[in-house]
Scaffold this motif. Structure first.
Motif: not given
Length: 339
Positions: A5, A190, A242, A255, A260-263
């Motif tokens: 994150f 995800r 990101a 992304a 989404q919401d993925f690193q």
């Protein structure tokens, strides 16, 4: 091991120093050169690496050995203690009591190890003292070229095909609990894809299996992914950072494909035994951070596939805490075990 994150706290930025003479002069004249304790260092400094010679952690440790030796006025020796995914070396550092031993670690040894196996003999939070975060890198989602039913054009088409394939697809990693494994499990959560996990001894074997048609996808380090693409065997689909990475600026981030919401990042770092005297820790942390930010070493790290950081001990400690918490959530949510 990984950044799952976005980190919202900046790392301390200090002025970069030149290598060789400048590094030695700065160490002799600057605050970091103040004696850590009378007579220290009294013998060679040992850098323990839990991976074999020629591995990425080994190359990074050897990049630091010469400038550290110049700054300290003592030889710096790299000691490879191989096994258990780097945990044998990590345990050796945790138990070192000579005041002249530190370790170069991958993030898995500092975050994931005890989350998956309570029997790991050291506790990173208790037994190791953070010195400096050295380099970070995303992984690259890759696909085989020419495999029927596996699009290698763009991330959206690839993920759509992966969702349709369900568990008929497989993905490879260097083993259970590695960044590639946890990261792909998070990607599954995800995106709704569901490929089966097949572990291999290392990333090169994963790339070979994918090129040979045994796998449909994998998260690979940027340098390996690029070499396989140049050889016409694999296609880079997207990076796990990101945004776009300077290590592969031509590759879109996942992304950009709507994930989404993925690193996810891999990283390496220096740490010392927790009971090493605090003044010694402080001197080593300052020197290592300065060396990591020097132009020559930044360039060497980039060639090895790392974006140089050279953080403070506090910056590394934050990264360890944040990533341990984030990966713990993935392990719980995806019900991952070491077996």
């Amino acid at each position: 091991m990984s950044r799952l994150f976005p980190a919202r706290r900046g790392l301390l930025a200090l002025a970069a120093l030149t290598m060789a003479g400048a590094c030695g002069i700065a160490a002799a004249q600057g605050p970091a050169a103040a004696p850590a304790k009378p007579g220290w260092p009294a013998k060679p400094l040992r850098i323990v690496v839990g991976f074999p010679p020629g591995s990425s952690p080994d190359l990074t440790a050897r990049t630091f050995s010469e400038p550290l030796s110049q700054a300290l006025g003592q030889p710096v020796v790299v000691d490879n203690k191989v096994g258990a995914g780097g945990n044998i070396g990590a345990d050796a550092v945790a138990k070192a009591r000579d005041g002249h031993t530190i370790g170069l670690f991958i993030n898995g040894n500092l975050t994931i190890a005890r989350l998956l196996n309570a029997q790991v003999p050291y506790d990173p939070a208790r037994d190791l003292a953070p010195l400096s975060l050295i380099g970070v890198s995303p992984l690259v989602l890759t696909a085989p070229v020419g495999q029927e039913g596996v699009p290698s054009s763009d991330a959206r088409a690839f993920l759509q095909a992966a969702r349709a394939a369900g568990d008929r697809w497989s993905y490879g990693t260097p083993g259970v609990g590695t960044v590639g494994h946890l990261g792909t499990e998070l990607l599954k959560a995800r995106t709704g894809i569901n490929p089966l996990h097949i572990p291999y001894p290392g990333y090169p074997q994963v790339a070979t299996a994918m090129g040979g048609g045994q796998l449909q996808m994998a998260l690979l380090p940027p340098a390996l992914a690029l070499s396989q693409e140049r050889a016409g065997k694999l296609k880079r689909i997207g990076v796990t950072s990101a945004g776009r990475s300077t290590l592969a600026p031509e590759v879109p981030s996942l992304a950009e494909a709507g994930v989404q919401d993925f690193q996810l990042e891999i990283w390496n770092a220096f740490a010392a035994p927790a009971d090493m005297p605090a003044p010694v820790q402080a001197r080593l942390a300052a020197l290592i951070g300065q060396i990591a930010r020097s132009p020559e070493v930044r360039d060497k790290l980039f060639q090895q596939g790392w974006q140089a950081v050279g953080s403070s001990p506090e910056g590394l400690a934050r990264r360890m805490r944040d990533d341990t918490a984030a990966m713990g959530r993935v392990i719980r949510e995806q019900k991952i075990s070491a077996q």
